[in-house]
Write an enzyme that holds these catalytic residues in place. Sequence first.
Site, PDB file in Angstrom:
ATOM      1  N   GLY A 129       0.853  -1.182   0.000  1.00  0.00           N
ATOM      2  CA  GLY A 129       0.000   0.000   0.000  1.00  0.00           C
ATOM      3  C   GLY A 129       0.887   1.230   0.000  1.00  0.00           C
ATOM      4  O   GLY A 129       2.121   1.140   0.139  1.00  0.00           O
ATOM      5  N   ARG A 153       4.664   5.779   1.804  1.00  0.00           N
ATOM      6  CA  ARG A 153       5.266   7.104   1.974  1.00  0.00           C
ATOM      7  C   ARG A 153       4.790   8.058   0.888  1.00  0.00           C
ATOM      8  O   ARG A 153       5.486   8.987   0.501  1.00  0.00           O
ATOM      9  CB  ARG A 153       6.792   7.011   1.968  1.00  0.00           C
ATOM     10  CG  ARG A 153       7.419   6.380   0.737  1.00  0.00           C
ATOM     11  CD  ARG A 153       8.916   6.564   0.759  1.00  0.00           C
ATOM     12  NE  ARG A 153       9.571   5.864  -0.330  1.00  0.00           N
ATOM     13  CZ  ARG A 153      10.855   6.016  -0.641  1.00  0.00           C
ATOM     14  NH1 ARG A 153      11.599   6.862   0.057  1.00  0.00           N
ATOM     15  NH2 ARG A 153      11.392   5.344  -1.632  1.00  0.00           N
ATOM     16  N   LYS A 202       5.584  11.343  -3.028  1.00  0.00           N
ATOM     17  CA  LYS A 202       6.594  10.438  -2.489  1.00  0.00           C
ATOM     18  C   LYS A 202       7.329  11.200  -1.399  1.00  0.00           C
ATOM     19  O   LYS A 202       7.798  12.318  -1.625  1.00  0.00           O
ATOM     20  CB  LYS A 202       7.562  10.014  -3.596  1.00  0.00           C
ATOM     21  CG  LYS A 202       8.467   8.838  -3.262  1.00  0.00           C
ATOM     22  CD  LYS A 202       9.217   8.420  -4.526  1.00  0.00           C
ATOM     23  CE  LYS A 202      10.102   7.209  -4.289  1.00  0.00           C
ATOM     24  NZ  LYS A 202      10.798   6.805  -5.549  1.00  0.00           N
ATOM     25  N   ASP A 224       9.703   5.549   7.846  1.00  0.00           N
ATOM     26  CA  ASP A 224       9.460   6.929   8.290  1.00  0.00           C
ATOM     27  C   ASP A 224       8.634   7.734   7.299  1.00  0.00           C
ATOM     28  O   ASP A 224       8.290   8.880   7.570  1.00  0.00           O
ATOM     29  CB  ASP A 224      10.784   7.643   8.578  1.00  0.00           C
ATOM     30  CG  ASP A 224      11.696   7.747   7.356  1.00  0.00           C
ATOM     31  OD1 ASP A 224      11.244   7.491   6.227  1.00  0.00           O
ATOM     32  OD2 ASP A 224      12.883   8.099   7.552  1.00  0.00           O
ATOM     33  N   GLY A 225       8.299   7.150   6.140  1.00  0.00           N
ATOM     34  CA  GLY A 225       7.457   7.847   5.174  1.00  0.00           C
ATOM     35  C   GLY A 225       8.137   8.999   4.470  1.00  0.00           C
ATOM     36  O   GLY A 225       7.465   9.815   3.840  1.00  0.00           O
ATOM     37  N   ARG A 246       4.377  13.933  -8.278  1.00  0.00           N
ATOM     38  CA  ARG A 246       4.481  13.501  -9.672  1.00  0.00           C
ATOM     39  C   ARG A 246       3.114  13.556 -10.344  1.00  0.00           C
ATOM     40  O   ARG A 246       2.073  13.361  -9.708  1.00  0.00           O
ATOM     41  CB  ARG A 246       5.074  12.096  -9.770  1.00  0.00           C
ATOM     42  CG  ARG A 246       4.169  11.005  -9.294  1.00  0.00           C
ATOM     43  CD  ARG A 246       4.659   9.617  -9.742  1.00  0.00           C
ATOM     44  NE  ARG A 246       5.865   9.198  -9.052  1.00  0.00           N
ATOM     45  CZ  ARG A 246       5.864   8.422  -7.974  1.00  0.00           C
ATOM     46  NH1 ARG A 246       4.712   8.020  -7.436  1.00  0.00           N
ATOM     47  NH2 ARG A 246       6.985   8.062  -7.399  1.00  0.00           N
ATOM     48  N   ASP A 271       3.493  -4.258  -8.001  1.00  0.00           N
ATOM     49  CA  ASP A 271       2.947  -2.996  -7.503  1.00  0.00           C
ATOM     50  C   ASP A 271       3.592  -1.791  -8.187  1.00  0.00           C
ATOM     51  O   ASP A 271       3.167  -0.652  -7.950  1.00  0.00           O
ATOM     52  CB  ASP A 271       3.105  -2.890  -5.983  1.00  0.00           C
ATOM     53  CG  ASP A 271       4.552  -2.998  -5.532  1.00  0.00           C
ATOM     54  OD1 ASP A 271       5.166  -4.053  -5.793  1.00  0.00           O
ATOM     55  OD2 ASP A 271       5.077  -2.048  -4.946  1.00  0.00           O
ATOM     56  N   ASN A 272       4.593  -2.031  -9.040  1.00  0.00           N
ATOM     57  CA  ASN A 272       5.218  -0.943  -9.791  1.00  0.00           C
ATOM     58  C   ASN A 272       4.833  -0.942 -11.261  1.00  0.00           C
ATOM     59  O   ASN A 272       5.440  -0.227 -12.055  1.00  0.00           O
ATOM     60  CB  ASN A 272       6.746  -1.029  -9.669  1.00  0.00           C
ATOM     61  CG  ASN A 272       7.245  -0.502  -8.335  1.00  0.00           C
ATOM     62  OD1 ASN A 272       6.579   0.292  -7.692  1.00  0.00           O
ATOM     63  ND2 ASN A 272       8.403  -0.964  -7.915  1.00  0.00           N
TER      64      ASN A 272
END
Length: 471
Positions: free
Chosen positions: A90, A93, A114, A126-127, A180, A256-257
């Site tokens: 999911g 970050r 991101k 830490d995101g 983005r 997932d990419n």
Amino acid sequence: MPVSAAYRPARDHLTLGAAFYDPVEAARFPAHILRFRNQDAAARVGLDGLTDDEWTAHFGRFVPLPGGMEAPLALRYHGHQFRVYNPDLGDGRGFLFAQLRDARDGRLLDIGTKGSGRTPWSRGGDGRLTLKGGVREVLASELLDAMGVATSRSLSVIETGESLQRGDEPSPTRSCVLARLSHSHIRIGTFQRLAALEDTANLARLVEYVLAAYFPDRHGTRDPAATLFDIVCTRVARLGAQWMAAGFVHGVLNTDNINITGESFDYGPWRFLPRYDPSFVAAYFDHSGLYAFGRQPETLMWNLARLAECLIPLANLDDLQRIFDDFPDRYEKEMNAATIKRLGVSSVSEKDDRALSQEIWKFLERSAIGFESLFFDWYGGTQSRHRAAKSPCAGLYAGADFEPLRQRLEAHAPRPGLDLSSPYLSRDVPCTMLIETVERIWQPIAAQDDWSLFHDMLGVIRDMKAALSPA
């Protein structure tokens, strides 16, 4: 906010319902230093008229855009990571911040982030995003866009004033948040999650949403799941061919990419080839070479098989199998088209195009020439023979190994509209983005906060795009 006539906000993703996302809050950063704003990409969605303060408010503090979503959404998905299934993925970050319509063609576009903070899917992270990571994503996406590769565009980079600890670069290191612009952030992993949960109702809803939102000309067919799979297979074949023709290695081709609109995005340990090498890997942790340059088409096909598995409850298995089996032929056609486009010459016939493409790849392998050098020196075909004769690689073009390619080039005229005297094509050497180049750009930023090489490179990339993509 000065809203231009091109600004058309959308909220389409909200119609999917709460099973697909989690509303989240952006992190609060101690500083907001605007390092990059992409005016070209911003103009596509009517945001180019923002002041720097307004820009920072929206893309550093994430104040909602007028008429847009009231809260960011962390999207839910699963995925295969190096072919091991992971149900704990999911947006960890990043999040979907806004949706807008493209001023040129009306397409639905996402603004995703991101480094915008922790979410329910951060898995202890830490995101955050390093500033170097943000710089690298800008350089990768802008160069690929200039080369004609279907890609997200880096819209904004704002340095955030935090010191991050990372194991793969000197720490502590500077931080940033990136935004983005992308056609979609729906991934193969989005379908995998619903299939794993056996949530057929929402799986069908997702198929209908994707067709209506992103492929409206194919919406309403008798077999929507097979229709979607057909579209995605063609688009992924095209993307893979464009990567290969650009000498690009994505590095982490997990499910997932891979998004369903066939756009490259989420640039982590990417690399460009120094020279043709099928075994070249981008990620230092890819010890088996699973995602090596030469294995990217195979990997994309493997990922498409995972999407097909998700769609079995909604489609005829024979239809899915027929579409899947056609992927190699689709990829070959796209590869021939992408290769001759990279050389700036016109298509002649399927047979001639295939023969030219094959000679290009044979020469790249035999000669060990710098990967980008051939495409630059001979851009536009034999009408560029005088530029090629002045190239540092001219000696390679004088030998017998080049003769079969030279003969094939004779049959292909330059693409219409090319200006072979443009500033970019008047350079002595091509623009490349090898790892050494990235490090050379980063070092003065890290040491003296000197961004001049970064902006110089973006100027060269703009010249490149103008030369390679004539209006």
